[in-house]
Design a protein around this motif. Structure first.
Motif, mmCIF file in Angstrom:
data_model
loop_
_atom_site.group_PDB
_atom_site.id
_atom_site.type_symbol
_atom_site.label_atom_id
_atom_site.label_comp_id
_atom_site.label_asym_id
_atom_site.label_seq_id
_atom_site.Cartn_x
_atom_site.Cartn_y
_atom_site.Cartn_z
ATOM 1 N N LEU A 113 0.804 -1.217 0.000
ATOM 2 C CA LEU A 113 0.000 0.000 0.000
ATOM 3 C C LEU A 113 0.837 1.267 0.000
ATOM 4 N N GLY A 114 2.150 1.112 -0.079
ATOM 5 C CA GLY A 114 3.023 2.269 -0.244
ATOM 6 C C GLY A 114 3.594 2.855 1.013
ATOM 7 N N ALA A 115 3.422 2.183 2.152
ATOM 8 C CA ALA A 115 3.983 2.686 3.399
ATOM 9 C C ALA A 115 5.373 2.099 3.623
ATOM 10 N N SER A 116 6.156 2.777 4.441
ATOM 11 C CA SER A 116 7.475 2.265 4.825
ATOM 12 C C SER A 116 7.291 1.305 5.986
ATOM 13 N N ALA A 117 7.642 0.032 5.787
ATOM 14 C CA ALA A 117 7.397 -0.986 6.814
ATOM 15 C C ALA A 117 8.615 -1.890 6.978
ATOM 16 N N THR A 118 8.879 -2.280 8.207
ATOM 17 C CA THR A 118 9.959 -3.202 8.527
ATOM 18 C C THR A 118 9.404 -4.335 9.377
ATOM 19 N N ALA A 119 9.721 -5.574 8.995
ATOM 20 C CA ALA A 119 9.238 -6.751 9.714
ATOM 21 C C ALA A 119 10.351 -7.327 10.583
ATOM 22 N N ILE A 120 10.086 -7.461 11.878
ATOM 23 C CA ILE A 120 11.004 -8.104 12.816
ATOM 24 C C ILE A 120 10.403 -9.433 13.226
ATOM 25 N N TYR A 121 11.194 -10.499 13.202
ATOM 26 C CA TYR A 121 10.665 -11.830 13.531
ATOM 27 C C TYR A 121 11.818 -12.783 13.822
ATOM 28 N N PRO A 122 11.604 -13.767 14.709
ATOM 29 C CA PRO A 122 12.594 -14.823 14.900
ATOM 30 C C PRO A 122 12.529 -15.793 13.730
ATOM 31 N N ALA A 123 13.675 -16.273 13.292
ATOM 32 C CA ALA A 123 13.717 -17.178 12.137
ATOM 33 C C ALA A 123 14.749 -18.271 12.373
ATOM 34 N N GLY A 124 14.359 -19.501 12.088
ATOM 35 C CA GLY A 124 15.273 -20.619 12.254
ATOM 36 C C GLY A 124 15.005 -21.717 11.245
ATOM 37 N N GLY A 125 16.039 -22.424 10.847
ATOM 38 C CA GLY A 125 15.894 -23.538 9.923
ATOM 39 C C GLY A 125 15.575 -23.089 8.505
ATOM 40 N N SER A 126 15.278 -24.070 7.644
ATOM 41 C CA SER A 126 15.041 -23.778 6.226
ATOM 42 C C SER A 126 13.763 -22.969 6.021
ATOM 43 N N ALA A 127 12.731 -23.220 6.841
ATOM 44 C CA ALA A 127 11.495 -22.451 6.704
ATOM 45 C C ALA A 127 11.727 -20.981 7.034
ATOM 46 N N GLY A 128 12.500 -20.713 8.076
ATOM 47 C CA GLY A 128 12.821 -19.336 8.426
ATOM 48 C C GLY A 128 13.621 -18.649 7.332
ATOM 49 N N ASP A 129 14.575 -19.373 6.761
ATOM 50 C CA ASP A 129 15.371 -18.805 5.665
ATOM 51 C C ASP A 129 14.501 -18.497 4.450
ATOM 52 N N MET A 130 13.536 -19.382 4.181
ATOM 53 C CA MET A 130 12.675 -19.170 3.016
ATOM 54 C C MET A 130 11.764 -17.964 3.213
ATOM 55 N N ILE A 131 11.265 -17.767 4.435
ATOM 56 C CA ILE A 131 10.456 -16.577 4.715
ATOM 57 C C ILE A 131 11.251 -15.315 4.421
ATOM 58 N N THR A 132 12.496 -15.276 4.874
ATOM 59 C CA THR A 132 13.339 -14.106 4.646
ATOM 60 C C THR A 132 13.592 -13.897 3.157
ATOM 61 N N ARG A 133 13.868 -14.979 2.429
ATOM 62 C CA ARG A 133 14.111 -14.845 0.978
ATOM 63 C C ARG A 133 12.866 -14.325 0.259
ATOM 64 N N LEU A 134 11.702 -14.847 0.627
ATOM 65 C CA LEU A 134 10.470 -14.440 -0.044
ATOM 66 C C LEU A 134 10.157 -12.971 0.229
ATOM 67 N N LEU A 135 10.321 -12.548 1.472
ATOM 68 C CA LEU A 135 10.046 -11.147 1.808
ATOM 69 C C LEU A 135 11.038 -10.211 1.124
ATOM 70 N N THR A 136 12.297 -10.588 1.135
ATOM 71 C CA THR A 136 13.320 -9.758 0.493
ATOM 72 C C THR A 136 13.060 -9.633 -1.000
ATOM 73 N N ALA A 137 12.642 -10.734 -1.625
ATOM 74 C CA ALA A 137 12.347 -10.702 -3.057
ATOM 75 C C ALA A 137 11.185 -9.767 -3.368
ATOM 76 N N GLU A 138 10.267 -9.603 -2.404
ATOM 77 C CA GLU A 138 9.132 -8.697 -2.584
ATOM 78 C C GLU A 138 9.485 -7.257 -2.220
ATOM 79 N N GLY A 139 10.711 -7.041 -1.753
ATOM 80 C CA GLY A 139 11.151 -5.695 -1.414
ATOM 81 C C GLY A 139 10.772 -5.231 -0.027
ATOM 82 N N VAL A 140 10.343 -6.172 0.845
ATOM 83 C CA VAL A 140 9.977 -5.813 2.209
ATOM 84 C C VAL A 140 11.240 -5.740 3.068
ATOM 85 N N SER A 141 11.368 -4.678 3.850
ATOM 86 C CA SER A 141 12.502 -4.543 4.762
ATOM 87 C C SER A 141 12.347 -5.530 5.915
#
Length: 324
Positions: free
Chosen positions: A58-86
């Protein structure tokens, strides 16, 4: 801090129990049978992650903080980064959970399988709070959304509220169960569903007046300044200590409800960053929640759909309150 004073501020979200959301389809769900499913769709999930994703759309500046572990955590980070989410992932020893949604084509029914998530150590919880304090230390709206994972005490969101009070951040909370019951102060806006509100106060809340009274009870305790009660297909209520407004829903075709509540919270937060009055921000939240029903799996709503549906939202109706 009021809604006008946060215009232009960024949004920081906290998701203590993120999930890699897997969505698939099958013709019929039968017990004991081997179910042949379509290829899975993978989306980053969890309340605050969904909020940040939609806010970014929606055009706002947003940053997501979250604990991440294992392959599922890595995939969440890759998917968000690919979408341009901080993102600010906090590494943990356990493995981030996966959640599975199965859509039954023959009936349009939806089956959701949600795992509990990894147990977080005290050190990992503390690291999450430290990252949040740093990220939100200047001019931020903090949104904490979703369940608490094993090992995290039920008063954790009160700890978040205290951090927000100390740094002057505006705090929006969307949670349930113990995380909701242990809130005593520091929340700007609380967004429970009717079910979550019912569980919090321990009453049935069958009527609108009962729902408003329950929300005002929490406000009276000092838990929150404002409460938005989501009513699903019938809209929402905005309740303060002195007023209540009813917002009708926007009619859309039925779709996946996964993440619709998070989209609603994101819309409200984005409206506040635009300097809108809270009533107008809630209308944007309703539009975003409705737009989410038009997307597959837990993919975020589109900006085009949200803006189109926002034009269809109606001004709220003020409800006369009876004191005592």
């Amino acid at each position: 801090m009021n809604e006008r004073s946060v215009a232009g501020h960024r949004i920081v979200t906290l998701t203590m129990n993120p999930a890699l959301d897997i969505t698939t389809n099958t013709d019929v769900v039968h017990s004991t049978d081997k179910l042949r499913c379509a290829a899975g769709r993978y989306d980053p999930g969890g309340g605050g992650i969904n909020v940040a994703h939609v806010a970014d759309v929606l055009g706002a500046s947003a940053t997501a903080i979250y604990p991440a572990g294992g392959s599922a955590g890595d995939m969440i980070t890759r998917l968000l980064t690919a979408e341009g989410v901080s993102v600010h992932p906090i590494h943990i020893g356990g493995s981030t959970r996966e959640s599975i949604t199965v859509n039954e084509r023959s009936t349009d029914r939806q089956f959701r399988f949600v795992l509990p998530g990894p147990e977080l150590t005290l050190a990992e919880q503390t690291e999450c709070l430290l990252h949040l304090r740093r990220a939100a230390s200047s001019s931020a709206i903090v949104v904490a959304s979703g369940s608490l994972p094993p090992g995290v005490p039920p008063d954790f969101y009160q700890q978040v509220a205290t951090v927000c009070q100390e740094i002057g951040a505006l705090f929006i909370l969307d949670t349930s169960g113990g995380g909701l019951k242990h809130i005593s102060s520091g929340v700007f806006l609380l967004k429970p569903s009717v079910r979550e509100l019912r569980e919090c106060v321990g009453r049935e809340l069958a009527t609108e007046s009962e729902q408003i009274a329950a929300a005002r009870e929490l406000i009276g305790r000092g838990c929150a300044h404002y409460i938005v009660v989501s009513l699903g297909a019938t809209g929402a209520l905005l309740v303060t200590s002195a007023s209540a407004h009813r917002f009708p829903a926007v009619p859309v075709p039925p779709g996946s409800g996964v993440g619709a509540g998070d989209a609603m919270v994101a819309g409200i937060a984005v409206g506040l960053t635009r300097g809108w009055p809270l009533t107008k921000a809630v209308r944007l939240g309703i539009a975003a929640g409705a737009a989410k029903l038009l997307t597959p799996g837990t993919a975020p709503c589109t900006r085009e759909d949200t803006e189109r549906l926002f034009e269809l939202t109606e001004n709220p109706v003020e409800i006369e309150l009876v004191n005592g």
